[in-house]
Motif scaffolding. Structure first.
Motif, short mmCIF file in Angstrom:
data_model
loop_
_atom_site.label_atom_id
_atom_site.label_comp_id
_atom_site.label_asym_id
_atom_site.label_seq_id
_atom_site.Cartn_x
_atom_site.Cartn_y
_atom_site.Cartn_z
N MET A 299 0.78 -1.26 -0.01
CA MET A 299 0.11 -0.04 -0.08
C MET A 299 1.07 1.26 -0.03
N GLU B 159 -8.31 0.28 -4.18
CA GLU B 159 -6.72 0.09 -3.71
C GLU B 159 -6.82 -1.43 -3.13
N ARG C 139 -11.87 5.01 -3.46
CA ARG C 139 -10.47 4.75 -3.47
C ARG C 139 -10.05 3.83 -2.65
#
Length: 303
Positions: free
Chosen positions: A1, A51, A47
């Motif tokens: 991430m 992700e 988002r």
């Protein structure tokens, strides 16, 4: 991430919680973001979902979703299936399930399925313990099951194994699939229960119910797939979300998590129109009939 360099960056833990919360509930993004423990905007929720779902599929997918390639893996799965329904040689149950989506902007007509709503038709192969061995979420809802199977890498793999001499390994599927030497389907003429063909069909039915339970549990745990609210994303993003849920589904099984019985509801996707399509352009039909008859004679005649 991403590294947490910006002060406004959502912490990684919260990002994961937001995404998993959405997958589990199927709630609208704004509703997920307004929960007091998360408290983020709709744009941030979107988002986070993208992700986390992408990372799950890219990094965990190849580890958590694996079709058995080695003999020791095949033998373990065959043993488990045989104990469940008495059907020999099975390395997986196959079926498709529809995931409801919002009408897409491009090629909208291709996503209208036989029941009249927009969807993706997702092919799933599972093991005896409901673990997903393979998933294909690339096709629109109007695509029939047999067509998806014909373009499957697993079909090509099993066909190659058969041509190399493998004669005791096959998948099991409903009449929507073509009868092939590596894919066993039931007899269509409803044979009497006490005949060898009838016992074959009964064992086939018991075993095939496993994939229906698998699809039902997948949608029961991850409510975003259940159709209560349509997935409001592009078909490509929907495919990523479906694959991410499948990975998490397998992680739950590996962790030994227990689920309520109502999450094991059947997801029966059989369609009579599919049965016609299954036998069109099937050059392996005669060989498939021979293999099926050999199974009947060897395992279901003297019971």
């Amino acid at each position: 991430m991403e590294n947490q360099q910006r002060r406004t960056r959502v912490p990684r833990e919260v990002t994961i919680l937001i995404a998993v919360r959405f997958l589990a509930t199927g709630n609208y993004q704004r509703g997920v973001g307004e929960e007091w423990i998360l408290s983020t905007s709709q744009q941030v929720v979107s988002r986070c979902i993208s992700e986390v779902s992408n990372l799950i599929v890219i990094h965990l997918g190849p580890i958590c979703i694996q079709f058995p390639l080695q003999n020791i893996q095949k033998m373990d799965i065959k043993r488990g299936f045989s104990e469940k329904g008495g059907f020999p040689g099975i390395v997986g149950c196959i079926d498709c399930t529809h995931i409801s989506i919002l009408s897409p902007a491009l090629e909208e007509h291709n996503y209208v399925n036989r029941k009249g709503f927009h969807s993706k038709n997702v092919q799933i192969i599972c093991s005896y313990n409901l673990k997903i061995l393979n998933i294909n979420a690339r096709f629109p809802g109007s695509t029939n099951d047999a067509y998806i199977w014909r373009s499957s890498q697993i079909k090509q793999f099993l066909q190659n194994e058969y041509n190399r001499g493998e004669r005791n390994t096959w998948l099991i599927g409903d009449s929507g699939y073509p009868l092939e030497p590596w894919l066993m389907t039931p007899f269509d003429n409803n044979p009497p229960p006490n005949t060898p063909e009838g016992r074959y069909n009964q064992s086939h039915k018991i075993t095939r119910s496993i994939i229906e339970r698998c699809n039902g549990r997948l949608k029961g745990i991850f409510r975003c797939l259940s159709g209560e609210r349509k997935l409001r994303y592009s078909p490509q993003k929907v495919g990523v979300i479906v694959n991410a849920c499948a990975v998490l589904h397998n992680i739950c099984i590996d962790a030994g998590l227990e689920f309520d019985e109502d999450l094991n509801q059947n997801d029966d996707n059989e369609d009579p129109d599919n049965n016609i399509q299954a036998h069109i352009q099937n050059p392996d039909l005669n060989q498939g009939r021979q293999v099926r008859q050999q199974i009947v004679q060897r395992y279901f005649t003297n019971v």
